[in-house]
Scaffold this motif. Structure first.
Motif, PDB file in Angstrom:
ATOM      1  N   UNK A 137      33.860  47.084  32.055  1.00 17.86           N
ATOM      2  CA  UNK A 137      33.438  46.410  33.129  1.00 17.86           C
ATOM      3  C   UNK A 137      33.860  47.063  34.452  1.00 17.86           C
ATOM      4  N   UNK A 138      35.323  47.329  34.499  1.00 24.36           N
ATOM      5  CA  UNK A 138      35.706  47.853  35.733  1.00 24.36           C
ATOM      6  C   UNK A 138      35.187  49.065  36.251  1.00 24.36           C
ATOM      7  N   UNK A 215      37.858  38.733  47.905  1.00 25.19           N
ATOM      8  CA  UNK A 215      37.097  37.643  47.233  1.00 25.19           C
ATOM      9  C   UNK A 215      36.395  36.589  48.201  1.00 25.19           C
ATOM     10  N   UNK A 216      36.826  36.317  49.342  1.00 22.00           N
ATOM     11  CA  UNK A 216      36.297  35.592  50.207  1.00 22.00           C
ATOM     12  C   UNK A 216      34.737  36.081  50.593  1.00 22.00           C
ATOM     13  N   UNK A 217      34.587  37.145  50.680  1.00 22.27           N
ATOM     14  CA  UNK A 217      33.144  37.789  50.935  1.00 22.27           C
ATOM     15  C   UNK A 217      32.505  38.136  49.705  1.00 22.27           C
ATOM     16  N   UNK A 218      32.988  37.701  48.658  1.00 19.18           N
ATOM     17  CA  UNK A 218      32.126  37.850  47.225  1.00 19.18           C
ATOM     18  C   UNK A 218      32.245  39.277  46.753  1.00 19.18           C
ATOM     19  N   UNK A 233      44.790  37.631  39.275  1.00 17.96           N
ATOM     20  CA  UNK A 233      44.067  36.974  38.181  1.00 17.96           C
ATOM     21  C   UNK A 233      43.344  35.831  38.524  1.00 17.96           C
ATOM     22  N   UNK A 234      44.066  34.938  39.542  1.00 12.82           N
ATOM     23  CA  UNK A 234      43.443  33.716  40.165  1.00 12.82           C
ATOM     24  C   UNK A 234      42.335  34.160  41.069  1.00 12.82           C
ATOM     25  N   UNK A 235      42.010  35.414  41.204  1.00 11.96           N
ATOM     26  CA  UNK A 235      41.041  35.717  42.090  1.00 11.96           C
ATOM     27  C   UNK A 235      39.625  36.005  41.368  1.00 11.96           C
ATOM     28  N   UNK A 236      39.854  35.918  40.071  1.00 12.57           N
ATOM     29  CA  UNK A 236      38.695  36.124  39.135  1.00 12.57           C
ATOM     30  C   UNK A 236      38.556  37.598  39.308  1.00 12.57           C
ATOM     31  N   UNK A 237      39.470  38.515  39.502  1.00  8.94           N
ATOM     32  CA  UNK A 237      39.536  39.861  39.376  1.00  8.94           C
ATOM     33  C   UNK A 237      39.281  40.223  37.951  1.00  8.94           C
ATOM     34  N   UNK A 238      38.869  41.454  37.809  1.00  7.72           N
ATOM     35  CA  UNK A 238      38.699  42.201  36.381  1.00  7.72           C
ATOM     36  C   UNK A 238      40.210  42.753  36.372  1.00  7.72           C
ATOM     37  N   UNK A 239      40.964  42.252  35.870  1.00  6.44           N
ATOM     38  CA  UNK A 239      42.499  42.557  35.947  1.00  6.44           C
ATOM     39  C   UNK A 239      42.957  43.284  34.533  1.00  6.44           C
TER      40      UNK A 239
END
Length: 274
Positions: A137-138, A215-218, A233-239
């Motif tokens: 996915x990354x 993240x704020x900019x989507x 991880x809390x930012x819904x990133x692909x970690x």
């Protein structure tokens, strides 16, 4: 929720996912346990609860309480998952490193041996533990981005710099956010861009600030970090999680650099540029 109502994790992957979901909301001492366990998987299979508690700087009772909060009856049940996962796939490099340290590290050759073993173990752990779906996915996200923004400061700056270099050589639009002069470049984040954010505990404030702005900019975020409880991880990133084995108080970047090389070459190949 009482520990008895929580199903016991059936695999290490189940446990790590639970840790990612609830680790950030744990009380202070249990959060210390979560961070140490997540950051030192090589030690869990072969260490006593007292040793792990000492590493996390908590009482052994806190480590036992943490295990129960995660759905285990105690430390031995959690340790069993790590032993089943590591016993056949990953040699006990922690023991070998301890033997090297006991032999003295005054000479350059001794240090070279220690760092080489730590790097080798870290890379093998990365190859064994990386989430293949998240890695794919990354690469897909980065290959489709208009511009790739890269941030990694302090000890991860070398990795961020390498990524910027690799993308430049493949003519992939990329911007390295270096924080020179304490200047921010948040305004450069644009629609269709993606961010690679690299930070390990203790997490760099400027890296987190750029990740939060993205993240704020989507924007899509690919996080290279160390713990399931990382604020990235809390930012819904692909970690993508990397655990580097330490030599004394110094941690090698062998696995992190290997992951960075993998990402850059895979993105270039996806764009048909290498």
């Amino acid at each position: 929720m009482p520990a008895e109502e929580i199903a016991t994790p059936k695999s290490l992957a189940d446990f790590q996912e639970r840790l990612r979901r609830v680790g950030g909301s744990l009380p202070k001492r249990l959060k210390q346990c979560a961070e140490y366990v997540a950051g030192n998987p090589d030690k869990i299979a072969f260490s006593t609860v007292a040793d792990i508690a000492a590493g996390a700087q908590v009482p052994a009772s806190a480590m036992m309480r943490f295990c129960q909060e995660m759905g285990f009856s105690g430390y031995s049940q959690m340790q069993k998952l790590y032993r089943e996962e590591y016993s056949q796939k990953w040699p006990d490099y922690s023991t070998r490193l301890s033997s090297l340290r006991n032999g003295g590290a005054e000479s350059p050759s001794a240090l070279l041996a220690e760092f080489s073993e730590a790097g080798r173990a870290s890379i093998e752990n990365l190859a064994r533990s990386i989430d293949q779906d998240k890695l794919r996915r990354a690469v897909t996200v980065l290959a489709g981005a208009r511009t790739i923004h890269i941030v990694g400061l302090r000890r991860t700056f070398a990795v961020a710099s390498y990524l910027a270099y690799a993308f430049e050589k493949m003519s992939i639009p990329a911007i390295l956010h270096a924080g020179v002069g304490n200047l921010t470049q948040h305004h450069l984040l644009g629609d269709g861009d993606a961010l690679i954010a690299i930070t390990f505990a203790p997490y760099t404030a400027d890296t987190m600030a750029l990740a939060e702005a993205a993240a704020a900019r989507g924007l899509d975020i690919v996080a290279i970090t160390d713990l399931p409880t990382s604020p990235l991880a809390a930012l819904d990133a692909i970690h993508l999680l990397v655990s580097e084995i330490d030599v004394g108080n110094f941690r090698v970047l062998a696995a992190t650099m290997t992951l960075a090389m993998t990402l850059s070459v895979a993105v270039g190949a996806r764009r048909r540029l290498v």
